[in-house]
Design an enzyme around this catalytic site. Sequence first.
Site, PDB file in Angstrom:
ATOM      1  CD  GLU A 137      12.129  57.437  -8.499  1.00  0.00           C
ATOM      2  OE1 GLU A 137      12.439  58.554  -9.038  1.00  0.00           O
ATOM      3  OE2 GLU A 137      12.583  56.731  -7.542  1.00  0.00           O
TER       4      GLU A 137
ATOM      5  CG  ASN B  59       5.707  45.806  -6.732  1.00  0.00           C
ATOM      6  OD1 ASN B  59       4.731  44.951  -6.091  1.00  0.00           O
ATOM      7  ND2 ASN B  59       6.784  45.898  -6.030  1.00  0.00           N
TER       8      ASN B  59
ATOM      9  CE1 TYR C 104       4.794  52.242  -1.409  1.00  0.00           C
ATOM     10  CE2 TYR C 104       5.218  51.681  -3.420  1.00  0.00           C
ATOM     11  CZ  TYR C 104       5.814  51.803  -2.180  1.00  0.00           C
ATOM     12  OH  TYR C 104       6.803  51.101  -1.724  1.00  0.00           O
TER      13      TYR C 104
ATOM     14  CB  VAL D 171       6.520  44.446   3.778  1.00  0.00           C
ATOM     15  CG1 VAL D 171       5.707  43.659   4.963  1.00  0.00           C
ATOM     16  CG2 VAL D 171       6.310  46.059   3.921  1.00  0.00           C
TER      17      VAL D 171
END
Length: 135
Positions: free
Chosen positions: A94, A99, A106, A65
């Site tokens: 993965e 990050n 997630y 994004v």
Amino acid sequence: MTLDDVDSVLMMDKASHRHPWSREQYLSSVQGRHLTWVAQKANRVVAVLVASYVVDEAEVLMLTVHPDYRRQGIAVDLLDHLVVTTGCKHLFLEVRSSNQSAIECYQYYGLSEVGVRPHYYADGEDAMIMARTIA
């Protein structure tokens, strides 16, 4: 996503992180068997999702994004679209261990860490494996 979107996706991807996909990777995904979608705002590509799907498993290969559009639910909308479109029962991916913003997204979507792939990325960084079983 269509071939016409590839240039816009590349520009968005390069603006989004240090390790963007190549033109060849996106072209191969669009022309191959991968599922590909873009999200647009005001006729501008602001996100892309590339996934594979086999039997009842979906694997997110790329989800990006644009920084100006993060934390607006776009990634969740794309993940929802993947799950609804495929009817998958298992979702996995993965993500770079560094990050944190993606990991939080997630986790919000219900994925949990299930393993690590040491030195997965070309620069030697580990990948966290995340998964979710869809009820």
